[in-house]
Design a protein around this motif. Structure first.
Motif, PDB file in Angstrom:
ATOM      1  N   ASN C   2       0.786  -1.213   0.000  1.00 39.95           N
ATOM      2  CA  ASN C   2       0.000   0.000   0.000  1.00 39.95           C
ATOM      3  C   ASN C   2       0.826   1.275   0.000  1.00 39.95           C
ATOM      4  N   LYS C 115     -12.618  -9.940   6.724  1.00 39.48           N
ATOM      5  CA  LYS C 115     -11.823  -8.792   6.292  1.00 39.48           C
ATOM      6  C   LYS C 115     -12.306  -8.214   4.963  1.00 39.48           C
ATOM      7  N   ARG C 116     -13.022  -9.053   4.175  1.00 41.15           N
ATOM      8  CA  ARG C 116     -13.487  -8.554   2.887  1.00 41.15           C
ATOM      9  C   ARG C 116     -14.358  -7.317   3.050  1.00 41.15           C
ATOM     10  N   ASP C 119     -12.194  -4.294   3.653  1.00 42.12           N
ATOM     11  CA  ASP C 119     -11.542  -3.845   2.416  1.00 42.12           C
ATOM     12  C   ASP C 119     -12.539  -3.117   1.514  1.00 42.12           C
ATOM     13  N   TYR C 122     -13.255   0.293   2.760  1.00 42.11           N
ATOM     14  CA  TYR C 122     -12.131   1.185   2.448  1.00 42.11           C
ATOM     15  C   TYR C 122     -12.180   1.622   0.993  1.00 42.11           C
ATOM     16  N   GLU C 123     -12.517   0.706   0.124  1.00 44.54           N
ATOM     17  CA  GLU C 123     -12.558   1.060  -1.291  1.00 44.54           C
ATOM     18  C   GLU C 123     -13.681   2.053  -1.581  1.00 44.54           C
ATOM     19  N   HIS C 187      -5.730   2.124   7.885  1.00 48.84           N
ATOM     20  CA  HIS C 187      -4.833   0.985   8.116  1.00 48.84           C
ATOM     21  C   HIS C 187      -4.089   1.094   9.427  1.00 48.84           C
ATOM     22  N   HIS C 286     -14.266 -10.134  -6.860  1.00 52.37           N
ATOM     23  CA  HIS C 286     -14.292  -9.063  -5.873  1.00 52.37           C
ATOM     24  C   HIS C 286     -15.281  -7.972  -6.281  1.00 52.37           C
TER      25      HIS C 286
END
Lengths: 40, 275, 613, 255
Positions: C2, C115-116, C119, C122-123, C187, C286
């Motif tokens: 990242n 965790k998906r 993520d 966050y996206e 993060h 995804h």
């Protein structure tokens, strides 16, 4: 068709729901329902 | 890139479809243009606009709707055109009018010429009207404004509108009515509180020493309840404090411009002395 | 991995931050300038309104003439303000909505420890962050154009709302701060207590964002239902009265719900595009998953939206019959036919996406046979919904019918038929969703048959009740019941949806999965359904924004401040639709830019031989 | 035998299209307006497309014949025929659309335009939002008097209105055939049942010429009845219209 497992519960539940909805309509249409959108 | 372009084309087509449907799928109704605002230039006014001015005065500056409403403080005027004709023949009529127009003007400046039964000042047995002269006091409509109100009254009650729109508004008529005189030359300061109350027709709404109306609070014992500052403020800025149980915006504003300072103090002292 | 990526994103976002700051400096300067302007305006009007100004520190609303509106050759001032306002609103709706569901998704992730979700949240927020600075820039542009083209209106509004405008500016700084910490700290603030801190930040971000929206809403609802001022527009000094005006809360509710649906649809379009351009199987999976979730959010918010809209319209009626008649019965009546087409499009494309999505599950075959019936009902209800009250007839048809009224289609043109149709449409959309939920599951409880029977009975009874209410009260009783019957209809719909989902969760408690879900196994066409959703939503918002503003007709502030500009006329619907379309295309271009920026930050070029080693 | 999916889709569409026409034009004897049918079909096509394409395999089956037609070398003759016929059909369609006809252009007109807030009726300015039928109250207070008023309204109606609006209030009076658009059918649930009495009063009193600009073109031949009737006669006629049809005037108050 599975009478005991499906049709009976269906008929029973349908009757119960229909009566419940009807009572619900009457309650709302006759008392407070109107005042929700109409100010007097 | 191919994907990107096809997405763009797809989106443009979608928007194009919506726009096309809105343009060609439904009727294009052109809404009426905004209504014209009434001009204050009387010279080029139509009768309808003049009537609209009268209507505005009726509910605004003229404060007529304070009493002429359906709360029964004063007669309703929705049929005044018809009624006026009968009034002229009524034996109780004391005025000089000969037609509806004259009667209406007279009623506005000399309200006691005819008092509708039951609407007279308390204790006068309907001989005297509680209505103030609209050309004087705190309302002070000028001649053209009175004419406009009359036009509105005739129009709204279904009578024929007979008044003419005054053309020469700029010049005042000479030696004419009270209002003109009052504006033309400064008047003497008045030191008698009773005269002041009569002149500004306070008792049309307020009960003072047992006489008067009930639209405003009873002032007969006001000196015991309020101090001088409060009274002064209430005269100058009527909406600053509103007595319990009364509506705001009822009492006319602008007393400050019409009272001399000495007169204001005379009134305040008089009111403060009412105990 | 990242590191370099976020440094690059960082640069874009710092530019964004600069832009935001710049926007606000502009806003503040403009605000200060408007103060001077205000003094000037008062001085000019002193003669006219001497006594009012003396009695109160605030003047009455100015009476304007066409000369009071500055004009710039070649620019239509109304269209300029219109487009800037619309663009600002679209972006604002998007950036206010995204944090709401990011917060929810983050919370879901924390609870499921999957965790998906984290993520994905966050996206989402990453997508919205460039949009955020664009929102501020467009807000500044709107402000500029307002001051430039409608200086007296702005002056008048700012005398009344000056406090809230300052709080608005301050809150915007708070919003920026919260957003940047929330985004850049993502993060860093991970695990245990830190994650809770992060979630709390998300809550603060949402609280601030929602407050911002409420403040801005009060300004525009003041223009529709002014409060805290007298008939001449003299402000009483009570800012809360002006904010808390009659239509404030109805608009607040409507916008809050609509923003969420809108944000979901835009993120859905993003995911759809990423899906179409994905090169690997994982990526496809995804973005399919992301698109599904975004669509889910959009549909959840879409279902109650007609009700919020109905409430708003009823309140407008209650506030002013004149405005209500203009809205529903007058020149804008045809606009609701356009709206019907658009909302129908939303429902159809949302359903289509769900049906396509059933291909992800191997167990879906059990339910796909019902889809065609759902489609028949949906299309049928939709046709009823969009049948206009006034039919467009050729002369021949007029003759054949013996008049402009159609015996059988005429009754479908009035409100009760439409209310019934939209409720049926919502119930069947919910049914589509139920099938989707069930597609990959097998119930193991012993009473599964009885449970299904009860489910079917619930739907049957609910639909019967909606039809009964619509037909009986709509056509056989007094008008007042006609309108009122929509309330039990709406509640019936909600009861059916909530009841069936609850029942379903009991039936499938401890149920088995048919097999793993094949994320990514969905045709490309389905992604176009997501685009259609986003585009239709955007366009619809523009159209409805026009009508909300348009019912003021020739007033800046209804009955208080008249619009005397040459543009005070109400345009035809085609004209409005064209402006909305142009604005929507500009918006799309900007959104593409936003998405492109979000993507470009991940690109890396290795310039061989450029840097000295 | 299984019907190919493409044919299925076409059959469904044709079935729905002719279904509409058969049901409305023949069975119900009330033609379906072509503009409405076109919009209906647009969304029916969308619905059929959705049902036939949500599944990947079924979609492949659906487009297979089209794909084959374009790509399969053995279908060359068919391809050439189709490629020749399709532009011809499209051209013919365009020609039919653009061909001038004697049909008068569509007149798009709002049937219930929003009334003005105030109107000048019988020399008075009345507020239409507040105006009420002065006789309506007798419906409850004095039903006998109400019946009398309704009957008086009936006489006014028969003497003045029925020539166009019909003795059954269905818009089919003796003169109706000569009017375009034909007179309003008060029996229809979409007409007076949707309106307040003040709206009817305005519309009757000011007639066709009183319609606002947005209702243009003014093709209402309704006379300006305030020139012929008295105010109370109009109110009585309104009572009669609702009484005979069994509709209730729209009101914003609960009973």
């Amino acid at each position: 068709m599975d009478i005991k497992g499906y049709l009976l519960p269906f008929a029973g539940a349908l009757a119960v729901f229909l009566v419940a909805f009807l009572l619900f309509d009457m309650a709302i249409m006759n008392m407070q329902g109107l005042s929700l959108i109409f100010y007097k | 890139m191919r994907q990107f372009l096809s997405v763009i084309v797809f989106s443009l087509l979608t928007i194009g479809f919506f726009a096309g449907y809105s343009n060609f799928g439904i009727p294009q109704i052109e809404p009426a243009p905004p209504p014209k605002e009434e001009k204050l230039d009387l010279g080029s006014m139509t009768m309808d606009q003049f009537i609209a001015v009268g209507e505005k005065l009726f509910s605004g500056k003229g404060t007529c709707t304070l009493c002429h409403n359906n709360l029964g403080r004063a007669p309703l005027l929705d049929t005044i055109g018809e009624v006026a004709q009968q009034r002229l023949k009524d034996p109780r009529y004391k005025g000089e009018a000969t037609n509806i127009e004259e009667y209406l003007i007279e009623s506005l400046v000399k309200p006691s010429a005819f008092v509708v039964a039951g609407f007279g000042k308390k204790g006068t047995n309907d001989a005297e009207s509680p209505m103030p002269d609209v050309s004087g006091g705190s309302i002070r409509l000028d001649e053209a404004e009175i004419t406009a109100v009359v036009a509105y009254l005739q129009d709204s009650s279904g009578a024929e509108v007979t008044v003419e729109i005054p053309k020469d508004l700029g010049k005042k008529k000479e030696g004419g009515e009270e209002a003109d005189v009052a504006e033309a030359e400064p008047r003497e300061a008045i030191s008698d509180p009773e005269k002041l109350i009569a002149m500004f027709t306070c008792d049309a709404c307020h009960m003072i020493n047992g006489v008067g109306g009930e639209i405003g609070p009873d002032l007969s014992k006001i000196g015991a309840l309020r101090n001088r500052d409060y009274l002064r403020r209430s005269i100058l800025d009527p909406n600053a404090d509103i007595a319990e149980g009364f509506e705001p915006d009822q009492m006319p504003e602008g007393m400050g411009e019409q009272l001399y300072v000495s007169e204001l103090e005379v009134l305040v002292s008089f009111l403060a002395g009412l105990k | 991995m990242n590191g370099p990526r976020s440094r690059k994103t960082g640069r874009t976002v710092k530019t964004g931050l600069l832009l935001v700051t710049f926007g606000f400096v502009v806003a503040l300067v403009a605000f200060a300038l408007s103060g001077f302007d205000q003094l000037g305006a008062i001085a000019a009007e002193q003669e006219v309104a001497a006594d009012a100004a003396a009695a109160s520190p605030y003047g009455p609303a100015p009476k304007l003439t066409a000369a009071d509106y500055p004009s710039i050759a070649g620019i239509n001032s109304r269209v300029a303000v219109w487009i800037f306002a619309q663009l600002h609103l679209w972006f604002a709706a998007f950036v206010l909505a995204v944090p709401i569901f990011v917060f929810i998704i983050e919370a879901i992730g924390m609870r499921t420890r999957d965790k998906r979700y984290d993520d994905m949240a966050y996206e989402f927020i990453k997508v919205s962050i460039t949009a955020y600075s664009l929102t501020a820039v467009l807000g500044g542009a709107l402000l500029f154009s307002l001051i430039l083209f409608y200086p007296h209106l702005f002056t008048y509004l700012s005398t009344i709302f000056k406090e809230s405008m300052i709080y608005y500016a301050l809150l915007f700084f708070a919003e920026s701060a919260a957003l940047y910490i929330y985004y850049y700290g993502w993060h860093w603030l991970q695990g245990g207590f830190k994650k809770w801190v992060h979630l709390t930040l998300g809550l603060v971000l949402n609280a601030v964002g929602t407050t911002l929206m409420l403040l801005a809403n009060s300004w525009l609802t003041f223009m529709m239902s002014p409060a805290g001022v007298d008939a001449a527009g003299v402000f009483s000094g009570d800012a809360w009265a002006a904010i808390h005006n009659f239509l404030w809360n109805p608009i607040n509710i409507h916008r809050f719900v609509a923003n969420i649906a809108y944000g979901g649809s835009i993120v859905g379009a993003y995911a759809a595009f990423k899906f179409l351009t994905a090169t690997t199987k994982q990526e496809r999976a995804h973005y399919d998953w992301m698109g599904y979730n975004a669509n889910f959010i959009a549909i959840c918010a879409l279902l109650p939206l007609p009700f919020a809209g109905y409430y708003l319209a009823a309140e407008i009626y209650a506030y002013s019959q004149q405005m209500g008649i203009t809205l529903m019965g007058g020149i804008f009546a045809w606009l609701f036919i356009i709206q019907a087409v658009l909302i129908g499009t939303l429902f159809l494309s949302a359903n289509y996406y769900l049906w396509c999505g059933m291909g992800r599950s191997d167990g879906a075959k059990r339910y796909t046979k019902y889809i065609k019936y759902i489609a028949i009902v949906l299309v049928g209800a939709f046709l009823v919904w969009f049948t206009p009250h006034t039919l467009v007839l050729t002369n021949e048809e007029l003759k054949a019918l013996g008049g402009p009224y159609h015996k059988y289609l005429g009754p479908l043109g009035i409100m009760p038929a439409k209310n019934t149709a939209v409720n049926v449409m919502i119930i069947f959309t919910a049914l589509s969703f139920m099938f989707y939920r069930r597609a990959n599951k097998i119930a193991t409880v012993s009473w599964v048959n009885a449970g299904n029977a009860i489910q079917v009975a619930l739907y049957t009874a609910g639909i019967a009740n909606i039809l009964f209410l619509g037909i009986y009260h709509g056509y056989f009783t007094n008008t007042v019941y006609k309108v009122a019957a929509s309330i039990p209809q709406v509640l019936t719909t909600l009861i059916v949806i909530v009841g069936s989902i609850t029942l379903d969760s009991f039936i499938y408690r401890g149920g088995k999965q048919v097999g793993p879900l094949h994320w990514g196994r969905i045709p490309g066409r389905a992604q176009y359904a997501l685009f259609l959703l986003a585009v239709s939503f955007t366009w619809l918002m523009g159209l409805m924004g026009y009508i909300r503003s348009g019912i003021r007709q020739h007033w800046h502030v209804v009955d208080i401040m008249r619009d005397a500009s040459p543009d005070a006329f109400t345009p035809t619907l085609g004209y409005a639709a064209n402006v909305v379309s142009v604005a929507a295309i500009i918006f799309m271009a900007m959104v593409i830019f936003v998405f492109w920026i979000a993507q470009v930050s991940g690109n890396k070029t290795l310039p061989a031989g450029y840097w000295k080693e | 035998m299984k019907i190919p999916r493409l044919l299925q889709a076409v059959l469904v569409l044709a079935g729905v299209y002719y279904g509409f026409i058969i049901v409305f034009d023949i069975l119900l004897d009330a033609v379906i307006p072509s503009s409405l049918l076109a919009m209906y079909m647009f969304f029916v096509v969308a619905g059929v497309f959705m049902v036939f394409t949500y599944d990947e395999d079924q979609t492949r089956e659906l487009v297979a014949p089209i794909k084959a037609l374009v790509e399969d070398p053995s279908k060359r003759i068919w391809r050439n025929i189709v490629f020749a016929v399709v532009p011809l059909v499209a051209g013919a369609g365009a020609y039919m659309q653009m061909q001038p006809s004697f049909e008068a252009p569509l007149e798009l007109r709002t049937i219930h335009p929003a009334p003005p807030t105030t109107a000048k009726i019988f020399g008075k300015r009345v507020n239409l939002l507040k105006l009420e039928n002065p006789y309506r109250k007798f419906e409850k207070e004095d039903p006998e008097k109400f019946r009398e008023l309704v009957e008086e309204g009936a006489i006014v109606y028969i003497q003045n209105c029925q020539y166009c609006h019909g003795d059954k209030l269905d818009g089919k009076g003796p003169y109706a055939a000569g009017l375009n658009p034909t007179p309003l059918n008060f029996q229809d649930v979409g007409t007076i049942a949707q309106l307040q009495e003040s709206y009817l009063f305005w519309r009757i009193a000011t007639g066709g010429p009183g319609l606002p600009k947005e209702a243009a073109p003014w093709i209402s031949s309704m006379p300006v009845w305030q020139d012929f009737l008295k105010e109370d006669e109009i109110w009585k006629v309104i009572l009669y219209l609702y009484d005979y049809t069994g509709h209730h005037p729209r009101s914003w108050e609960s009973e």
